[in-house]
Scaffold this motif. Structure first.
Motif, short mmCIF file in Angstrom:
data_model
loop_
_atom_site.label_atom_id
_atom_site.label_comp_id
_atom_site.label_asym_id
_atom_site.label_seq_id
_atom_site.Cartn_x
_atom_site.Cartn_y
_atom_site.Cartn_z
N LYS A 31 -12.87 -65.44 57.18
CA LYS A 31 -11.83 -65.95 56.29
C LYS A 31 -12.02 -65.43 54.86
O LYS A 31 -13.15 -65.30 54.39
CB LYS A 31 -11.84 -67.47 56.30
CG LYS A 31 -11.50 -68.09 57.64
CD LYS A 31 -11.60 -69.61 57.62
CE LYS A 31 -10.49 -70.22 56.78
NZ LYS A 31 -10.47 -71.70 56.92
N ARG A 76 -13.43 -69.81 52.27
CA ARG A 76 -13.95 -70.86 53.13
C ARG A 76 -13.85 -72.21 52.40
O ARG A 76 -14.19 -72.30 51.22
CB ARG A 76 -15.41 -70.57 53.51
CG ARG A 76 -15.52 -69.45 54.54
CD ARG A 76 -16.86 -68.74 54.51
NE ARG A 76 -17.00 -67.93 53.30
CZ ARG A 76 -16.43 -66.74 53.12
NH1 ARG A 76 -15.66 -66.24 54.06
NH2 ARG A 76 -16.61 -66.07 52.00
N ASP A 98 -14.07 -76.12 56.80
CA ASP A 98 -14.85 -75.14 57.55
C ASP A 98 -16.30 -75.56 57.73
O ASP A 98 -16.86 -75.43 58.81
CB ASP A 98 -14.81 -73.79 56.83
CG ASP A 98 -13.42 -73.17 56.86
OD1 ASP A 98 -12.79 -73.20 57.93
OD2 ASP A 98 -12.97 -72.70 55.79
N ASN A 136 -22.41 -71.01 51.70
CA ASN A 136 -21.62 -69.79 51.78
C ASN A 136 -22.52 -68.57 51.90
O ASN A 136 -22.24 -67.64 52.67
CB ASN A 136 -20.73 -69.67 50.53
CG ASN A 136 -19.75 -68.52 50.61
OD1 ASN A 136 -18.84 -68.52 51.43
ND2 ASN A 136 -19.96 -67.52 49.77
N ILE A 150 -14.85 -68.48 60.84
CA ILE A 150 -15.04 -68.95 59.47
C ILE A 150 -15.55 -67.82 58.59
O ILE A 150 -15.10 -67.63 57.45
CB ILE A 150 -16.04 -70.14 59.46
CG1 ILE A 150 -15.40 -71.39 60.08
CG2 ILE A 150 -16.51 -70.45 58.03
CD1 ILE A 150 -16.38 -72.51 60.35
#
Length: 399
Positions: A14, A17, A109, A371, A11
Protein backbone atom coordinates in the motif's frame (compact mmCIF):
# COMPACT_ATOMS: atom_id res chain seq x y z
CA UNK A 1 0.12 -18.69 0.92
CA UNK A 2 -1.21 -18.47 4.48
CA UNK A 3 -4.01 -15.89 4.54
CA UNK A 4 -2.29 -13.93 7.32
CA UNK A 5 0.84 -13.50 5.24
CA UNK A 6 -1.22 -12.61 2.18
CA UNK A 7 -2.80 -9.86 4.28
CA UNK A 8 0.60 -8.59 5.41
CA UNK A 9 1.91 -8.76 1.82
CA UNK A 10 -1.01 -6.56 0.71
CA UNK A 11 -0.36 -4.10 3.54
CA UNK A 12 3.28 -3.80 2.52
CA UNK A 13 2.26 -2.88 -1.05
CA UNK A 14 0.00 0.00 0.00
CA UNK A 15 1.19 3.57 -0.66
CA UNK A 16 -0.01 4.53 2.83
CA UNK A 17 -0.51 2.23 5.78
CA UNK A 18 -3.08 3.01 8.48
CA UNK A 19 -1.31 2.20 11.75
CA UNK A 20 -2.46 2.63 15.34
CA UNK A 21 0.42 3.45 17.67
CA UNK A 22 -0.08 2.67 21.36
CA UNK A 23 1.80 3.95 24.38
CA UNK A 24 1.27 3.43 28.09
CA UNK A 25 4.13 4.82 30.14
CA UNK A 26 5.34 4.56 33.71
CA UNK A 27 2.80 7.17 34.83
CA UNK A 28 0.10 4.54 34.19
CA UNK A 29 -2.56 7.20 33.70
CA UNK A 30 -4.01 5.69 30.55
CA UNK A 31 -3.47 4.43 27.02
CA UNK A 32 -2.41 6.81 24.26
CA UNK A 33 -3.98 5.77 20.94
CA UNK A 34 -2.65 7.49 17.81
CA UNK A 35 -4.28 6.69 14.46
CA UNK A 36 -1.65 7.45 11.83
CA UNK A 37 -1.31 7.37 8.08
CA UNK A 38 2.29 6.32 7.33
CA UNK A 39 3.88 6.32 3.88
CA UNK A 40 7.42 5.70 2.69
CA UNK A 41 10.17 4.42 4.96
CA UNK A 42 13.52 5.48 6.36
CA UNK A 43 14.28 9.15 5.84
CA UNK A 44 11.43 9.31 3.31
CA UNK A 45 8.85 8.47 5.99
CA UNK A 46 5.79 10.72 6.06
CA UNK A 47 3.24 10.63 8.89
CA UNK A 48 -0.11 12.26 9.31
CA UNK A 49 -1.88 11.98 12.67
CA UNK A 50 -5.48 11.27 11.72
CA UNK A 51 -6.91 10.91 15.23
CA UNK A 52 -5.59 10.81 18.78
CA UNK A 53 -6.97 10.19 22.23
CA UNK A 54 -5.83 9.12 25.66
CA UNK A 55 -8.16 6.65 27.34
CA UNK A 56 -7.85 6.91 31.10
CA UNK A 57 -7.40 3.82 33.24
CA UNK A 58 -9.88 3.10 36.01
CA UNK A 59 -8.62 3.38 39.58
CA UNK A 60 -8.96 -0.39 39.97
CA UNK A 61 -6.92 -1.09 36.84
CA UNK A 62 -4.21 1.36 37.94
CA UNK A 63 -4.02 -0.40 41.30
CA UNK A 64 -3.69 -3.80 39.61
CA UNK A 65 -0.77 -2.58 37.49
CA UNK A 66 0.88 -0.84 40.43
CA UNK A 67 0.75 -4.08 42.42
CA UNK A 68 3.35 -5.58 40.06
CA UNK A 69 5.08 -2.46 38.73
CA UNK A 70 8.80 -2.04 39.46
CA UNK A 71 8.66 -4.57 42.32
CA UNK A 72 11.15 -7.34 42.93
CA UNK A 73 8.62 -9.13 45.11
CA UNK A 74 5.78 -9.04 42.56
CA UNK A 75 3.30 -11.94 42.63
CA UNK A 76 4.27 -14.09 39.63
CA UNK A 77 0.69 -15.31 39.16
CA UNK A 78 -0.47 -11.68 39.01
CA UNK A 79 2.24 -10.86 36.44
CA UNK A 80 1.08 -13.80 34.33
CA UNK A 81 -2.60 -12.85 34.51
CA UNK A 82 -2.00 -9.15 33.94
CA UNK A 83 -0.04 -9.92 30.76
CA UNK A 84 -3.33 -11.14 29.31
CA UNK A 85 -5.64 -8.67 31.09
CA UNK A 86 -3.74 -5.57 29.96
CA UNK A 87 -3.94 -6.81 26.37
CA UNK A 88 -7.67 -7.40 26.63
CA UNK A 89 -8.32 -4.02 28.27
CA UNK A 90 -6.19 -2.28 25.64
CA UNK A 91 -8.07 -4.16 22.90
CA UNK A 92 -11.41 -2.89 24.19
CA UNK A 93 -10.04 0.66 24.32
CA UNK A 94 -8.75 0.35 20.74
CA UNK A 95 -12.06 -1.00 19.41
CA UNK A 96 -14.03 1.75 21.15
CA UNK A 97 -11.65 4.41 19.79
CA UNK A 98 -11.90 3.02 16.24
CA UNK A 99 -15.68 3.05 16.46
CA UNK A 100 -15.80 6.59 17.89
CA UNK A 101 -13.69 7.79 14.94
CA UNK A 102 -16.04 6.21 12.42
CA UNK A 103 -13.67 3.45 11.33
CA UNK A 104 -14.01 -0.31 11.15
CA UNK A 105 -11.35 -2.79 12.24
CA UNK A 106 -10.72 -3.99 8.69
CA UNK A 107 -9.76 -0.42 7.72
CA UNK A 108 -6.81 -0.52 10.14
CA UNK A 109 -3.72 -2.20 8.76
CA UNK A 110 -1.56 -2.64 11.86
CA UNK A 111 -1.49 -1.98 15.59
CA UNK A 112 1.91 -1.06 17.07
CA UNK A 113 1.77 -1.91 20.77
CA UNK A 114 4.46 -0.80 23.18
CA UNK A 115 2.89 -2.68 26.09
CA UNK A 116 3.07 -1.75 29.76
CA UNK A 117 6.56 -1.67 31.24
CA UNK A 118 6.60 -3.35 34.63
CA UNK A 119 10.35 -3.71 35.16
CA UNK A 120 13.46 -2.32 33.51
CA UNK A 121 16.78 -3.94 34.44
CA UNK A 122 19.79 -2.91 32.33
CA UNK A 123 23.16 -4.09 33.63
CA UNK A 124 23.94 -0.54 34.68
CA UNK A 125 21.07 -0.81 37.17
CA UNK A 126 21.10 -4.43 38.35
CA UNK A 127 24.92 -4.76 38.49
CA UNK A 128 24.79 -8.58 38.65
CA UNK A 129 27.64 -10.55 37.10
CA UNK A 130 26.56 -13.19 34.61
CA UNK A 131 23.20 -11.58 33.84
CA UNK A 132 22.34 -9.61 30.71
CA UNK A 133 20.38 -6.41 30.20
CA UNK A 134 16.68 -6.99 30.73
CA UNK A 135 13.33 -5.28 30.38
CA UNK A 136 9.73 -6.49 30.55
CA UNK A 137 6.65 -5.03 28.90
CA UNK A 138 3.39 -6.94 29.31
CA UNK A 139 0.12 -6.82 27.38
CA UNK A 140 0.37 -9.80 25.05
CA UNK A 141 0.35 -8.91 21.35
CA UNK A 142 -1.40 -12.12 20.30
CA UNK A 143 -4.35 -11.30 22.52
CA UNK A 144 -4.60 -7.84 20.95
CA UNK A 145 -4.38 -9.28 17.43
CA UNK A 146 -7.05 -11.92 18.04
CA UNK A 147 -9.39 -9.63 19.99
CA UNK A 148 -9.26 -6.80 17.44
CA UNK A 149 -8.74 -8.87 14.29
CA UNK A 150 -5.83 -6.57 13.36
CA UNK A 151 -2.22 -7.55 12.71
CA UNK A 152 -0.28 -6.42 15.78
CA UNK A 153 3.42 -5.67 16.12
CA UNK A 154 4.53 -5.73 19.74
CA UNK A 155 7.44 -6.26 22.13
CA UNK A 156 9.80 -3.82 20.39
CA UNK A 157 12.40 -3.52 23.13
CA UNK A 158 13.62 -7.14 23.13
CA UNK A 159 15.35 -6.92 19.73
CA UNK A 160 17.07 -3.71 20.85
CA UNK A 161 18.56 -5.59 23.82
CA UNK A 162 19.40 -8.67 21.74
CA UNK A 163 21.36 -6.45 19.33
CA UNK A 164 23.40 -4.80 22.08
CA UNK A 165 21.19 -1.94 23.27
CA UNK A 166 19.59 -1.55 26.69
CA UNK A 167 15.99 -1.64 25.48
CA UNK A 168 15.51 2.10 25.96
CA UNK A 169 15.08 4.75 24.90
CA UNK A 170 13.81 3.86 21.43
CA UNK A 171 12.77 7.36 20.39
CA UNK A 172 16.06 7.82 18.52
CA UNK A 173 14.77 5.88 15.51
CA UNK A 174 11.53 7.72 14.89
CA UNK A 175 12.98 11.07 15.93
CA UNK A 176 15.72 10.81 13.33
CA UNK A 177 13.41 9.66 10.54
CA UNK A 178 10.78 12.34 11.21
CA UNK A 179 12.42 15.36 12.76
CA UNK A 180 16.02 15.82 11.55
CA UNK A 181 16.61 19.17 9.84
CA UNK A 182 19.69 20.17 7.91
CA UNK A 183 21.37 23.18 9.51
CA UNK A 184 19.67 22.97 12.92
CA UNK A 185 20.93 21.13 16.01
CA UNK A 186 17.86 19.70 17.66
CA UNK A 187 17.04 18.12 20.98
CA UNK A 188 13.83 16.09 20.98
CA UNK A 189 13.08 16.16 24.71
CA UNK A 190 10.44 13.83 26.06
CA UNK A 191 9.45 14.38 29.68
CA UNK A 192 7.49 11.34 30.77
CA UNK A 193 8.05 9.41 33.98
CA UNK A 194 11.70 9.39 32.97
CA UNK A 195 13.11 12.29 30.94
CA UNK A 196 14.96 11.38 27.76
CA UNK A 197 16.14 13.16 24.67
CA UNK A 198 17.32 12.45 21.16
CA UNK A 199 20.19 14.50 19.75
CA UNK A 200 19.74 15.33 16.06
CA UNK A 201 22.86 16.95 14.59
CA UNK A 202 22.61 19.78 12.09
CA UNK A 203 24.52 17.76 9.47
CA UNK A 204 21.86 14.96 9.52
CA UNK A 205 24.55 12.29 10.04
CA UNK A 206 22.69 9.24 11.39
CA UNK A 207 25.92 7.89 12.89
CA UNK A 208 26.02 10.88 15.29
CA UNK A 209 22.42 10.57 16.43
CA UNK A 210 21.79 9.15 19.87
CA UNK A 211 18.98 8.93 22.38
CA UNK A 212 19.47 8.74 26.13
CA UNK A 213 17.60 8.78 29.38
CA UNK A 214 18.81 11.62 31.57
CA UNK A 215 17.02 10.98 34.86
CA UNK A 216 13.63 11.54 36.49
CA UNK A 217 10.98 13.49 34.66
CA UNK A 218 7.63 13.18 36.41
CA UNK A 219 8.11 9.88 38.21
CA UNK A 220 9.37 11.11 41.59
CA UNK A 221 6.87 13.96 41.72
CA UNK A 222 4.00 11.64 40.80
CA UNK A 223 5.03 8.96 43.31
CA UNK A 224 5.28 11.56 46.08
CA UNK A 225 1.85 13.04 45.29
CA UNK A 226 0.23 9.59 45.20
CA UNK A 227 1.70 8.75 48.61
CA UNK A 228 0.90 12.02 50.38
CA UNK A 229 -2.25 13.40 48.72
CA UNK A 230 -5.28 11.10 48.76
CA UNK A 231 -7.07 10.85 45.42
CA UNK A 232 -4.36 12.68 43.44
CA UNK A 233 -2.05 11.01 40.93
CA UNK A 234 -0.01 14.07 39.98
CA UNK A 235 0.46 17.75 40.85
CA UNK A 236 -1.78 19.35 38.23
CA UNK A 237 -0.24 22.54 36.83
CA UNK A 238 2.43 22.29 39.59
CA UNK A 239 -0.07 23.91 41.96
CA UNK A 240 1.41 22.28 45.07
CA UNK A 241 5.06 22.61 44.05
CA UNK A 242 4.61 26.28 43.15
CA UNK A 243 3.60 27.03 46.74
CA UNK A 244 6.79 25.43 48.11
CA UNK A 245 10.39 26.49 48.58
CA UNK A 246 13.29 24.59 47.03
CA UNK A 247 15.56 22.92 49.59
CA UNK A 248 19.13 23.32 48.36
CA UNK A 249 20.33 20.73 50.89
CA UNK A 250 17.91 18.08 49.59
CA UNK A 251 18.57 19.05 45.96
CA UNK A 252 22.31 18.64 46.43
CA UNK A 253 21.83 15.17 47.89
CA UNK A 254 19.45 14.12 45.09
CA UNK A 255 22.06 15.12 42.52
CA UNK A 256 24.64 12.66 43.88
CA UNK A 257 23.45 9.58 41.96
CA UNK A 258 26.25 8.04 39.92
CA UNK A 259 23.78 7.56 37.08
CA UNK A 260 23.62 11.30 36.49
CA UNK A 261 27.36 11.46 35.74
CA UNK A 262 27.45 8.37 33.51
CA UNK A 263 28.22 8.79 29.81
CA UNK A 264 25.56 8.82 27.10
CA UNK A 265 23.66 6.81 26.05
CA UNK A 266 22.21 5.38 29.25
CA UNK A 267 18.87 4.20 30.57
CA UNK A 268 17.11 4.17 33.91
CA UNK A 269 13.66 3.96 35.47
CA UNK A 270 11.60 4.04 38.66
CA UNK A 271 13.66 1.04 39.78
CA UNK A 272 16.30 3.67 40.72
CA UNK A 273 14.44 6.96 41.03
CA UNK A 274 11.73 6.08 43.53
CA UNK A 275 10.50 7.05 46.99
CA UNK A 276 13.28 5.00 48.59
CA UNK A 277 15.82 7.13 46.72
CA UNK A 278 14.07 10.28 47.95
CA UNK A 279 13.92 9.05 51.56
CA UNK A 280 17.63 8.22 51.52
CA UNK A 281 18.40 11.73 50.22
CA UNK A 282 16.17 13.34 52.85
CA UNK A 283 17.86 11.42 55.66
CA UNK A 284 21.33 12.30 54.38
CA UNK A 285 20.43 15.99 54.04
CA UNK A 286 18.49 16.30 57.31
CA UNK A 287 15.30 17.31 55.50
CA UNK A 288 12.86 14.64 56.68
CA UNK A 289 10.61 17.23 58.35
CA UNK A 290 10.31 19.85 55.60
CA UNK A 291 6.83 20.56 54.22
CA UNK A 292 5.36 18.40 51.46
CA UNK A 293 5.14 21.36 49.11
CA UNK A 294 8.85 22.06 49.70
CA UNK A 295 9.68 18.47 48.78
CA UNK A 296 7.65 18.75 45.58
CA UNK A 297 9.26 22.07 44.66
CA UNK A 298 12.65 20.45 45.15
CA UNK A 299 11.73 17.37 43.10
CA UNK A 300 10.56 19.63 40.27
CA UNK A 301 13.87 21.51 40.42
CA UNK A 302 15.72 18.18 40.50
CA UNK A 303 14.05 17.06 37.25
CA UNK A 304 14.85 20.41 35.62
CA UNK A 305 18.46 20.34 36.79
CA UNK A 306 19.21 16.86 35.44
CA UNK A 307 17.72 17.80 32.05
CA UNK A 308 19.67 21.07 31.93
CA UNK A 309 22.93 19.36 32.89
CA UNK A 310 22.45 16.65 30.26
CA UNK A 311 21.76 19.11 27.44
CA UNK A 312 24.74 21.27 28.49
CA UNK A 313 26.88 18.13 28.53
CA UNK A 314 25.83 17.51 24.94
CA UNK A 315 26.24 21.06 23.60
CA UNK A 316 28.13 23.13 26.19
CA UNK A 317 26.71 26.04 28.20
CA UNK A 318 26.98 28.62 25.42
CA UNK A 319 25.28 26.65 22.65
CA UNK A 320 21.69 27.30 21.60
CA UNK A 321 19.99 24.16 20.30
CA UNK A 322 16.35 24.02 19.31
CA UNK A 323 14.57 22.02 22.02
CA UNK A 324 11.28 20.35 21.07
CA UNK A 325 9.36 19.10 24.10
CA UNK A 326 6.76 16.36 24.35
CA UNK A 327 5.32 14.15 27.09
CA UNK A 328 3.41 14.89 30.26
CA UNK A 329 6.05 17.36 31.45
CA UNK A 330 4.81 19.95 28.96
CA UNK A 331 1.85 20.47 31.31
CA UNK A 332 4.08 21.43 34.28
CA UNK A 333 4.61 25.21 34.03
CA UNK A 334 7.10 25.31 36.91
CA UNK A 335 9.30 22.70 35.25
CA UNK A 336 9.18 24.47 31.88
CA UNK A 337 10.01 27.82 33.45
CA UNK A 338 13.09 26.36 35.16
CA UNK A 339 14.24 24.74 31.92
CA UNK A 340 13.94 28.01 30.00
CA UNK A 341 15.84 29.91 32.68
CA UNK A 342 18.57 27.28 32.89
CA UNK A 343 18.99 26.91 29.12
CA UNK A 344 18.66 30.58 28.29
CA UNK A 345 20.42 30.29 24.91
CA UNK A 346 18.15 27.50 23.66
CA UNK A 347 14.93 28.03 21.73
CA UNK A 348 11.96 26.09 23.10
CA UNK A 349 9.11 24.56 21.15
CA UNK A 350 6.68 21.69 21.42
CA UNK A 351 6.30 19.09 18.69
CA UNK A 352 3.10 20.90 17.71
CA UNK A 353 5.48 23.14 15.76
CA UNK A 354 6.48 20.01 13.80
CA UNK A 355 2.82 19.07 13.21
CA UNK A 356 2.82 16.26 15.78
CA UNK A 357 0.64 16.58 18.89
CA UNK A 358 3.15 16.42 21.79
CA UNK A 359 0.85 14.11 23.76
CA UNK A 360 0.61 11.79 20.75
CA UNK A 361 4.31 11.73 19.91
CA UNK A 362 5.29 8.47 21.62
CA UNK A 363 2.37 6.59 20.08
CA UNK A 364 3.34 8.01 16.69
CA UNK A 365 6.95 6.89 17.15
CA UNK A 366 5.86 3.29 17.70
CA UNK A 367 3.69 3.48 14.59
CA UNK A 368 6.88 4.47 12.73
CA UNK A 369 8.80 1.55 14.24
CA UNK A 370 6.05 -0.80 13.05
CA UNK A 371 6.21 0.73 9.59
CA UNK A 372 9.97 0.15 9.53
CA UNK A 373 9.37 -3.48 10.54
CA UNK A 374 7.14 -3.89 7.51
CA UNK A 375 8.83 -1.87 4.77
CA UNK A 376 12.01 -0.25 6.09
CA UNK A 377 14.93 -1.17 8.31
CA UNK A 378 17.67 0.11 6.01
CA UNK A 379 18.87 3.15 7.97
CA UNK A 380 22.43 2.71 9.26
CA UNK A 381 22.98 4.31 12.65
CA UNK A 382 26.63 3.24 12.75
CA UNK A 383 28.30 0.61 14.88
CA UNK A 384 27.75 2.27 18.24
CA UNK A 385 26.69 1.33 21.73
CA UNK A 386 23.02 1.91 22.40
CA UNK A 387 21.85 2.51 18.82
CA UNK A 388 21.86 -0.84 16.97
CA UNK A 389 20.65 -0.68 13.37
CA UNK A 390 17.88 -3.26 13.75
CA UNK A 391 14.26 -3.94 12.87
CA UNK A 392 12.19 -4.26 16.03
CA UNK A 393 8.90 -5.85 17.02
CA UNK A 394 7.25 -9.26 16.93
CA UNK A 395 4.45 -9.79 14.40
CA UNK A 396 1.30 -11.21 15.99
CA UNK A 397 -1.29 -12.65 13.61
CA UNK A 398 -5.03 -12.25 14.21
CA UNK A 399 -6.03 -15.80 13.25
Amino acid sequence: MNSNWRKIFNIIQKPERIIIGLMSGTSMDGLDIALCGVSGSGTDTKVRVIEFKTVEYTETFKAEIKSIFSRRDADLQMVCMMNEKIALVHSEMILEAIDSWGYKSDEIDVIASHGQTIFHAPKSLHGLDGYPDGTLQIGDGDHIAVKTGIVTIADFRQKHIAAGGEGAPLAVYGDYLLFSKKGEDRIMLNIGGIANFTYLPADNDAAKVFSTDVGPGNTLMDQYVQKNYSGLYFDKDATIASSGTISEALLSELMLSGFLDADFPKTTGPELFNLGYLEQAQKASGTMTIRNEDVLATLCCFSARVIINAIEKCFGKAAGPAVYISGGGIHNPMLLDQLKKGLYNASFHTTDDLEINPDAKEGVLFAILANETLVGGNTNFGNRQGVPSVTMGKICLPY
